[in-house]
Motif scaffolding. Structure first.
Motif, PDB file in Angstrom:
ATOM      1  N   UNK A 360       0.822  -1.212   0.000  1.00  0.00           N
ATOM      2  CA  UNK A 360       0.000   0.000   0.000  1.00  0.00           C
ATOM      3  C   UNK A 360       0.853   1.259   0.000  1.00  0.00           C
ATOM      4  N   UNK A 361       2.000   1.204   0.688  1.00  0.00           N
ATOM      5  CA  UNK A 361       2.864   2.388   0.790  1.00  0.00           C
ATOM      6  C   UNK A 361       3.601   2.667  -0.512  1.00  0.00           C
ATOM      7  N   UNK A 362       3.782   1.649  -1.343  1.00  0.00           N
ATOM      8  CA  UNK A 362       4.461   1.831  -2.627  1.00  0.00           C
ATOM      9  C   UNK A 362       3.431   2.214  -3.680  1.00  0.00           C
ATOM     10  N   UNK A 363       3.268   3.468  -3.878  1.00  0.00           N
ATOM     11  CA  UNK A 363       2.272   3.942  -4.838  1.00  0.00           C
ATOM     12  C   UNK A 363       2.844   5.137  -5.583  1.00  0.00           C
ATOM     13  N   UNK A 364       2.248   5.451  -6.690  1.00  0.00           N
ATOM     14  CA  UNK A 364       2.709   6.564  -7.504  1.00  0.00           C
ATOM     15  C   UNK A 364       2.351   6.337  -8.956  1.00  0.00           C
ATOM     16  N   UNK A 365       2.612   7.345  -9.764  1.00  0.00           N
ATOM     17  CA  UNK A 365       2.248   7.270 -11.175  1.00  0.00           C
ATOM     18  C   UNK A 365       3.021   6.182 -11.914  1.00  0.00           C
ATOM     19  N   UNK A 366       4.255   5.891 -11.463  1.00  0.00           N
ATOM     20  CA  UNK A 366       5.081   4.898 -12.140  1.00  0.00           C
ATOM     21  C   UNK A 366       5.070   3.550 -11.419  1.00  0.00           C
ATOM     22  N   UNK A 367       4.088   3.332 -10.535  1.00  0.00           N
ATOM     23  CA  UNK A 367       4.020   2.089  -9.772  1.00  0.00           C
ATOM     24  C   UNK A 367       2.879   1.218 -10.283  1.00  0.00           C
ATOM     25  N   UNK A 368       3.174  -0.063 -10.437  1.00  0.00           N
ATOM     26  CA  UNK A 368       2.185  -1.038 -10.896  1.00  0.00           C
ATOM     27  C   UNK A 368       2.158  -2.172  -9.877  1.00  0.00           C
ATOM     28  N   UNK A 369       0.973  -2.529  -9.397  1.00  0.00           N
ATOM     29  CA  UNK A 369       0.835  -3.584  -8.395  1.00  0.00           C
ATOM     30  C   UNK A 369       0.076  -4.764  -8.985  1.00  0.00           C
ATOM     31  N   UNK A 370       0.640  -5.961  -8.829  1.00  0.00           N
ATOM     32  CA  UNK A 370      -0.013  -7.197  -9.263  1.00  0.00           C
ATOM     33  C   UNK A 370      -0.282  -8.055  -8.030  1.00  0.00           C
ATOM     34  N   UNK A 371      -1.530  -8.428  -7.844  1.00  0.00           N
ATOM     35  CA  UNK A 371      -1.890  -9.311  -6.737  1.00  0.00           C
ATOM     36  C   UNK A 371      -2.122 -10.716  -7.288  1.00  0.00           C
ATOM     37  N   UNK A 372      -1.362 -11.676  -6.747  1.00  0.00           N
ATOM     38  CA  UNK A 372      -1.456 -13.045  -7.222  1.00  0.00           C
ATOM     39  C   UNK A 372      -2.445 -13.844  -6.375  1.00  0.00           C
ATOM     40  N   UNK A 373      -3.131 -14.777  -7.042  1.00  0.00           N
ATOM     41  CA  UNK A 373      -4.018 -15.712  -6.369  1.00  0.00           C
ATOM     42  C   UNK A 373      -3.840 -17.084  -6.998  1.00  0.00           C
ATOM     43  N   UNK A 374      -4.350 -18.099  -6.341  1.00  0.00           N
ATOM     44  CA  UNK A 374      -4.329 -19.458  -6.879  1.00  0.00           C
ATOM     45  C   UNK A 374      -5.738 -19.832  -7.337  1.00  0.00           C
ATOM     46  N   UNK A 375      -5.826 -20.394  -8.523  1.00  0.00           N
ATOM     47  CA  UNK A 375      -7.081 -20.890  -9.063  1.00  0.00           C
ATOM     48  C   UNK A 375      -6.844 -22.300  -9.574  1.00  0.00           C
ATOM     49  N   UNK A 376      -7.338 -23.285  -8.829  1.00  0.00           N
ATOM     50  CA  UNK A 376      -7.147 -24.693  -9.179  1.00  0.00           C
ATOM     51  C   UNK A 376      -5.667 -25.012  -9.360  1.00  0.00           C
ATOM     52  N   UNK A 377      -4.856 -24.514  -8.442  1.00  0.00           N
ATOM     53  CA  UNK A 377      -3.427 -24.792  -8.464  1.00  0.00           C
ATOM     54  C   UNK A 377      -2.618 -23.900  -9.370  1.00  0.00           C
ATOM     55  N   UNK A 378      -3.279 -23.067 -10.148  1.00  0.00           N
ATOM     56  CA  UNK A 378      -2.584 -22.207 -11.103  1.00  0.00           C
ATOM     57  C   UNK A 378      -2.531 -20.776 -10.584  1.00  0.00           C
ATOM     58  N   UNK A 379      -1.365 -20.146 -10.716  1.00  0.00           N
ATOM     59  CA  UNK A 379      -1.227 -18.748 -10.334  1.00  0.00           C
ATOM     60  C   UNK A 379      -1.909 -17.860 -11.360  1.00  0.00           C
ATOM     61  N   UNK A 380      -2.767 -16.977 -10.864  1.00  0.00           N
ATOM     62  CA  UNK A 380      -3.440 -16.007 -11.730  1.00  0.00           C
ATOM     63  C   UNK A 380      -3.246 -14.624 -11.144  1.00  0.00           C
ATOM     64  N   UNK A 381      -3.362 -13.622 -11.986  1.00  0.00           N
ATOM     65  CA  UNK A 381      -3.203 -12.236 -11.568  1.00  0.00           C
ATOM     66  C   UNK A 381      -4.576 -11.595 -11.484  1.00  0.00           C
ATOM     67  N   UNK A 382      -4.902 -11.048 -10.317  1.00  0.00           N
ATOM     68  CA  UNK A 382      -6.213 -10.435 -10.117  1.00  0.00           C
ATOM     69  C   UNK A 382      -6.386  -9.215 -11.016  1.00  0.00           C
ATOM     70  N   UNK A 383      -7.501  -9.165 -11.691  1.00  0.00           N
ATOM     71  CA  UNK A 383      -7.886  -8.008 -12.501  1.00  0.00           C
ATOM     72  C   UNK A 383      -6.808  -7.618 -13.504  1.00  0.00           C
ATOM     73  N   UNK A 384      -6.127  -8.617 -14.030  1.00  0.00           N
ATOM     74  CA  UNK A 384      -5.057  -8.335 -14.998  1.00  0.00           C
ATOM     75  C   UNK A 384      -5.633  -8.151 -16.392  1.00  0.00           C
TER      76      UNK A 384
END
Length: 394
Positions: A360-384
């Motif tokens: 949350x503290x790392x934010x700014x115009x040049x910052x991109x955040x990817x949140x990872x989750x597991x779906x049936x054993x596979x890594x997926x990126x939320x709202x990618x």
């Protein structure tokens, strides 16, 4: 000819990372920014994403096979799920079963900048050998620009053969017997016939990874060391005192002190040298003498190590930090975020962390955040959002 294909802009910044068939990363393509944060719960694939970036760096160093061997060999790192996960499988309405494969088994790694893109396909050995766990490099490709197209490839390897596109657009065969365990990045880069390949290799060799900065009681950073000029902090932090002194002499000493004071108000760091032996000390308000690194808490030492790493007078094109918040008190998360954000002005940074406060503290115009989750054993990126990517064919 090749230079005319190159777009303008921040050419050395990675804008796309692609991984296929590595652990839980079945097939993932991520956009990267000047500062990218990879976050998510434990077991969602953050470490695998970090290791895949490190494997790409190891390829340029000629260490990819050895790195995979430490993980148990290629077969231990491959995607363990079925080739295709049906909608019913993902919904839990059907058993997860394997089917006859239609694609070759392999681990694929790739990235793209504005100027160059690179991809490698590692597969199972094609001949019987005692080194059955060593993968073979099946294909490699380097192209100009962000996307792989038929007409922008200027270096490619298929099996033992490597060819380089000349200035007149024709292909020159430069290797015909390259061993399957060697990369064309280390054996075909040449200042005359392949200067772009050499440039990309040197850039990848300059990437820095920090995930083993030791702070235990026997940590090398707690001991006295013979000091030499050290513009780049070692991966375990052993040469911290020399690295800090190097920052004082040829780097931004004032910024270093500001970053320390931001985390520890009214505190300063100094380096003492006696007969070539370097020791780092920290003066804190209220104490009558400075504390040596042997006396510092794990969190304090780790923060100083991160300052020494990030304030390097020789910034790389890419720096990757894995769980940098380890051992830090919650009060140090905000100063750490400011330190990382400051460094990202000159160096592309990828931060891998499960710490939500840091994300949350790392934010700014040049910052991109990817949140990872597991779906049936596979890594997926939320709202990618989908990112364009094409793999070279074997």
């Amino acid at each position: 000819m090749l230079r005319s294909l190159l777009p303008t802009g921040a050419k050395d910044m990675i804008i796309t990372l692609a991984v296929s068939g590595y652990r839980s990363l079945c097939d993932i393509v991520l956009p990267l920014s000047r500062l990218t944060v990879i976050t998510g719960a434990n077991g969602t694939g953050k470490s695998s994403l970090y290791r895949s970036l490190r494997l790409l760096g190891d390829i340029a160093q000629g260490r990819a096979i050895a790195s995979l061997a430490k993980e148990g060999g290629l077969t231990s790192t491959l995607w363990a799920g079925p080739e295709q996960l049906s909608r019913a499988m993902k919904a839990g309405e059907g058993a997860i079963t394997g089917t006859q494969r239609s694609k070759r088994v392999g681990l694929k790694l790739g990235f793209a900048s504005n100027d160059y893109g690179y991809a490698v396909d590692l597969g199972l050995p094609s001949v019987v050998s005692a080194f059955a766990h060593d993968p073979e490099i099946k294909t490699e490709s380097v192209w100009a620009g962000e996307y792989l197209r038929r007409n922008n490839v200027f270096a490619e390897r298929r099996g033992p053969g490597v060819r380089i596109r000349s200035d007149n657009g024709a292909w020159d065969q430069v290797k015909t017997t390259l061993p399957p365990f060697d990369s064309m990045m280390t054996h075909a880069a040449d200042p005359r016939s392949a200067p772009e390949l050499l440039d990309l290799r040197d850039r990848m060799r300059g990437w820095r990874f920090y995930d083993q900065l030791r702070t235990d009681r026997d940590a090398p950073a707690r001991k006295q060391q013979v000091g030499t000029r050290t513009p780049v902090l070692a991966g375990d932090g052993a040469d911290m005192a020399a690295a800090v002194q190097t920052i004082f002499e040829i780097g931004d000493q004032q910024a270093f002190h500001r970053m320390v004071a931001d985390a520890f108000p009214d505190s300063t760091v100094e380096v003492r040298v006696r007969d070539g032996i370097f020791t780092l000390h920290m003066r804190q308000r209220g104490l009558l003498r400075p504390l040596s690194t042997a006396e510092l808490s794990d969190g304090t030492l780790r923060y100083l190590l991160l300052v020494a790493a990030l304030m390097t007078p020789r910034p790389p094109s890419l720096m990757v930090l894995n769980e940098p918040e380890t051992s830090l008190h919650p009060n140090l998360i905000a100063p750490l975020a400011r330190l990382i954000s400051h460094t990202s002005q000159n160096t592309q940074i990828v931060v891998v962390s499960h710490n939500q406060a840091l994300a949350d503290a790392l934010h700014g115009d040049d910052t991109l955040t990817h949140r990872l989750e597991k779906d049936t054993g596979e890594t997926v990126v939320c709202e990618a959002e989908p990112v364009g990517w094409a793999w070279p064919k074997r």
